[in-house]
Design a protein around this motif. Structure first.
Motif, PDB file in Angstrom:
ATOM      1  N   VAL A 113       0.855  -1.178   0.000  1.00 55.54           N
ATOM      2  CA  VAL A 113       0.000   0.000   0.000  1.00 55.54           C
ATOM      3  C   VAL A 113       0.896   1.235   0.000  1.00 55.54           C
ATOM      4  N   ILE A 114       0.435   2.288  -0.678  1.00 57.04           N
ATOM      5  CA  ILE A 114       1.119   3.579  -0.707  1.00 57.04           C
ATOM      6  C   ILE A 114       0.206   4.591  -0.032  1.00 57.04           C
ATOM      7  N   TYR A 115       0.695   5.205   1.035  1.00 59.12           N
ATOM      8  CA  TYR A 115      -0.063   6.233   1.752  1.00 59.12           C
ATOM      9  C   TYR A 115       0.400   7.610   1.261  1.00 59.12           C
ATOM     10  N   VAL A 116      -0.582   8.381   0.780  1.00 55.80           N
ATOM     11  CA  VAL A 116      -0.315   9.684   0.177  1.00 55.80           C
ATOM     12  C   VAL A 116      -0.935  10.755   1.051  1.00 55.80           C
ATOM     13  N   GLU A 117      -0.228  11.858   1.186  1.00 58.60           N
ATOM     14  CA  GLU A 117      -0.758  12.992   1.935  1.00 58.60           C
ATOM     15  C   GLU A 117      -1.947  13.597   1.204  1.00 58.60           C
ATOM     16  N   ASP A 118      -2.971  13.948   1.951  1.00 62.39           N
ATOM     17  CA  ASP A 118      -4.194  14.482   1.362  1.00 62.39           C
ATOM     18  C   ASP A 118      -3.919  15.837   0.706  1.00 62.39           C
ATOM     19  N   LEU A 119      -4.378  16.003  -0.534  1.00 61.51           N
ATOM     20  CA  LEU A 119      -4.152  17.249  -1.253  1.00 61.51           C
ATOM     21  C   LEU A 119      -5.031  18.388  -0.743  1.00 61.51           C
ATOM     22  N   HIS A 146      -1.881   9.364 -11.914  1.00 57.68           N
ATOM     23  CA  HIS A 146      -0.966   8.442 -12.584  1.00 57.68           C
ATOM     24  C   HIS A 146      -0.442   7.381 -11.625  1.00 57.68           C
ATOM     25  N   MET A 147      -0.254   7.752 -10.385  1.00 62.31           N
ATOM     26  CA  MET A 147       0.232   6.795  -9.400  1.00 62.31           C
ATOM     27  C   MET A 147      -0.785   5.676  -9.173  1.00 62.31           C
ATOM     28  N   ARG A 148      -2.049   6.034  -9.091  1.00 60.18           N
ATOM     29  CA  ARG A 148      -3.081   4.995  -8.933  1.00 60.18           C
ATOM     30  C   ARG A 148      -3.106   4.065 -10.136  1.00 60.18           C
ATOM     31  N   HIS A 149      -2.898   4.621 -11.320  1.00 63.12           N
ATOM     32  CA  HIS A 149      -2.906   3.791 -12.533  1.00 63.12           C
ATOM     33  C   HIS A 149      -1.735   2.812 -12.533  1.00 63.12           C
ATOM     34  N   LEU A 150      -0.541   3.289 -12.212  1.00 66.97           N
ATOM     35  CA  LEU A 150       0.641   2.427 -12.222  1.00 66.97           C
ATOM     36  C   LEU A 150       0.643   1.445 -11.056  1.00 66.97           C
ATOM     37  N   ALA A 151       0.144   1.886  -9.895  1.00 69.68           N
ATOM     38  CA  ALA A 151       0.118   0.989  -8.737  1.00 69.68           C
ATOM     39  C   ALA A 151      -0.888  -0.134  -8.923  1.00 69.68           C
ATOM     40  N   ALA A 152      -1.993   0.139  -9.633  1.00 72.38           N
ATOM     41  CA  ALA A 152      -2.983  -0.921  -9.872  1.00 72.38           C
ATOM     42  C   ALA A 152      -2.397  -2.030 -10.733  1.00 72.38           C
ATOM     43  N   GLU A 153      -1.505  -1.691 -11.660  1.00 71.69           N
ATOM     44  CA  GLU A 153      -0.879  -2.726 -12.475  1.00 71.69           C
ATOM     45  C   GLU A 153       0.035  -3.625 -11.647  1.00 71.69           C
ATOM     46  N   ALA A 154       0.641  -3.056 -10.594  1.00 72.35           N
ATOM     47  CA  ALA A 154       1.536  -3.838  -9.730  1.00 72.35           C
ATOM     48  C   ALA A 154       0.821  -4.450  -8.536  1.00 72.35           C
ATOM     49  N   GLY A 155      -0.505  -4.251  -8.406  1.00 73.16           N
ATOM     50  CA  GLY A 155      -1.248  -4.807  -7.281  1.00 73.16           C
ATOM     51  C   GLY A 155      -1.011  -4.080  -5.974  1.00 73.16           C
ATOM     52  N   ILE A 156      -0.738  -2.781  -6.027  1.00 71.75           N
ATOM     53  CA  ILE A 156      -0.486  -1.970  -4.833  1.00 71.75           C
ATOM     54  C   ILE A 156      -1.614  -0.964  -4.684  1.00 71.75           C
ATOM     55  N   ALA A 157      -2.147  -0.846  -3.472  1.00 72.17           N
ATOM     56  CA  ALA A 157      -3.226   0.099  -3.199  1.00 72.17           C
ATOM     57  C   ALA A 157      -2.651   1.472  -2.886  1.00 72.17           C
ATOM     58  N   VAL A 158      -3.402   2.512  -3.211  1.00 76.17           N
ATOM     59  CA  VAL A 158      -3.035   3.902  -2.921  1.00 76.17           C
ATOM     60  C   VAL A 158      -4.124   4.481  -2.023  1.00 76.17           C
ATOM     61  N   VAL A 159      -3.743   4.904  -0.820  1.00 72.36           N
ATOM     62  CA  VAL A 159      -4.678   5.397   0.187  1.00 72.36           C
ATOM     63  C   VAL A 159      -4.276   6.815   0.564  1.00 72.36           C
ATOM     64  N   GLN A 221      -5.638   1.496   9.529  1.00 67.31           N
ATOM     65  CA  GLN A 221      -6.044   0.650   8.399  1.00 67.31           C
ATOM     66  C   GLN A 221      -7.526   0.310   8.446  1.00 67.31           C
ATOM     67  N   THR A 222      -8.059   0.137   9.634  1.00 66.68           N
ATOM     68  CA  THR A 222      -9.482  -0.225   9.755  1.00 66.68           C
ATOM     69  C   THR A 222     -10.404   0.940   9.397  1.00 66.68           C
ATOM     70  N   LYS A 223      -9.883   2.138   9.318  1.00 65.39           N
ATOM     71  CA  LYS A 223     -10.690   3.312   8.996  1.00 65.39           C
ATOM     72  C   LYS A 223     -10.656   3.650   7.504  1.00 65.39           C
ATOM     73  N   THR A 224     -10.094   2.784   6.694  1.00 70.01           N
ATOM     74  CA  THR A 224     -10.010   3.030   5.261  1.00 70.01           C
ATOM     75  C   THR A 224     -11.359   2.787   4.600  1.00 70.01           C
ATOM     76  N   VAL A 225     -11.832   3.757   3.845  1.00 69.53           N
ATOM     77  CA  VAL A 225     -13.104   3.658   3.124  1.00 69.53           C
ATOM     78  C   VAL A 225     -12.860   4.019   1.663  1.00 69.53           C
ATOM     79  N   SER A 230     -15.090   9.469  -6.382  1.00 71.62           N
ATOM     80  CA  SER A 230     -13.868   9.212  -7.157  1.00 71.62           C
ATOM     81  C   SER A 230     -13.462   7.749  -7.191  1.00 71.62           C
ATOM     82  N   GLY A 231     -13.974   6.931  -6.281  1.00 70.44           N
ATOM     83  CA  GLY A 231     -13.598   5.528  -6.226  1.00 70.44           C
ATOM     84  C   GLY A 231     -12.238   5.283  -5.598  1.00 70.44           C
ATOM     85  N   ALA A 232     -11.629   6.297  -4.998  1.00 76.99           N
ATOM     86  CA  ALA A 232     -10.320   6.160  -4.362  1.00 76.99           C
ATOM     87  C   ALA A 232     -10.477   5.789  -2.904  1.00 76.99           C
ATOM     88  N   MET A 233      -9.491   5.110  -2.356  1.00 75.19           N
ATOM     89  CA  MET A 233      -9.491   4.719  -0.954  1.00 75.19           C
ATOM     90  C   MET A 233      -8.879   5.841  -0.123  1.00 75.19           C
TER      91      MET A 233
END
Length: 362
Positions: A113-119, A146-159, A221-225, A230-233
């Motif tokens: 999983v990749i945790y990104v700071e909220d914009l 772009h990060m979500r697109h590339l991470a989905a190909e590698a099976g990595i979630a972006v939160v 992790q349990t608070k991830t929705v 947008s369909g993003a986590m």
């Protein structure tokens, strides 16, 4: 991953152990792209100047198409469109490069999983028209997409993680940090060095921020929705009870510097280091006959030297001082060696003396 002001991205890897401890894997890295950001700044300044000039022409013409400045305004509009296209292409290339770098870091660390700071924490408000425009035109939104697109190909979630107080508190004890000038950039504005008065942790401000973001994401992790729009986590809120345990424990896997006990066989070290490339001697010449003429000085069809050259290779040479150079025979072939001339061969028949039969001229 943390958004920086001087460095575009600051990222690192952290691990959540079975006992609940969170440790950082290494010191992280930074994606700076200083050259691209400088070019982007120049194009942004040029675009702002052209827009101001266009607004001035628009006020002078007043919508009159027969005005003398109408042609200049048309040319200026085309120039503005050209600069905007260059900025768009540059931003897109920078966004793909930053996203690719982040995903590669995650793949290397075997992250899930990749945790990104909220914009939303960087929303431009109350800073004036110019600064609001600059902040709203950043490429951070494109990088996340772009990060979500590339991470989905590698099976990595972006939160997405809330960024509240990530640069303010210590990643190891949650104590408010003291910010100082960076020791390696004491005169550069914007670069800050964080120092914890409690646990004495110190480091770059962005380096501590990505550790706080990683610890907050792993403990919540349990608070991830999933966002319906947008369909993003995302992780929307921070729970104080979980935040109290969102600390990065110093790793104890490495051997202390004070501990100099031997842990294995001693590696053999050369008494002298390998010389530099320019000091390394040239390779030896290939083995073979030493006497060879340079290419082009002899007939190419001749496969061997003349018979006399083979028979008398040990002939003594003259015209060469013996105290400086000792030539080894006629090394270059038939009868000469470099600038040294060989003695006449033994079999040479002397020419007849024609003056012996003429008598005295007197």
């Amino acid at each position: 991953m943390d958004w920086g002001l001087n460095t575009l991205l600051s990222a690192g890897a952290a691990r959540l152990h079975d006992d609940g401890r969170i440790t950082a894997l290494g010191s992280g890295g930074q994606f700076r792209a200083a050259g691209v950001l400088a070019k982007q700044h120049r194009l942004r300044s040029l675009s702002e100047h052209l827009h101001a000039k266009s607004d001035h022409y628009q006020r002078l013409t007043g919508g009159n198409e027969q005005h003398a400045l109408t042609a200049r305004h048309t040319v200026l509009s085309d120039e503005i469109r050209h600069v905007c296209d260059r900025r768009s292409h540059l931003n897109d290339a920078l966004a793909w490069a930053a996203a690719r770098w982040t995903v590669d870091q995650a793949i290397t660390a075997s992250a899930t999983v990749i945790y990104v700071e909220d914009l939303r924490s960087m929303e431009a408000k109350g800073m004036g028209r110019t600064m609001n425009t600059r902040l709203s035109q950043q490429v951070r939104g494109q990088i996340v997409a772009h990060m979500r697109h590339l991470a989905a190909e590698a099976g990595i979630a972006v939160v997405t993680v809330p960024a509240r107080d990530t640069s303010k508190h210590c990643p190891q004890c949650l104590t408010p940090l003291r910010h100082r000038k960076a020791p390696d950039r004491p005169t550069t504005p914007g670069w800050k060095w964080a120092l914890c008065p409690s646990c004495r942790w110190q480091g770059d401000r962005d380096n501590g921020a990505w550790r706080r973001i990683a610890a907050r994401g792993l403990t919540h992790q349990t608070k991830t929705v999933t966002d319906r729009a947008s369909g993003a986590m995302v992780i929307r809120t921070v729970v104080d009870k979980l935040e109290a345990g969102a600390v990065v424990t110093p790793s104890t896997d490495k051997t202390s510097r004070n501990d100099r006990s031997k842990t294995g066989p001693t590696r053999h070290r050369a008494t002298r280091p390998t010389p530099r490339r320019r000091r390394t001697p040239s390779p030896a010449r290939p083995s073979g006959p030493a006497g060879k003429r340079p290419e082009g000085h002899a007939h190419t069809g001749r496969t061997r030297l003349p018979r006399a050259a083979h028979r008398y290779q040990g002939v003594t040479t003259i015209s060469t001082p013996t105290n400086r150079h000792q030539p080894r025979g006629a090394a270059l072939g038939a009868g000469f060696h470099l600038h040294a001339h060989a003695t006449p061969p033994r079999w040479t028949i002397p020419l007849p003396d024609t003056t012996s039969d003429m008598g005295s001229l007197s």
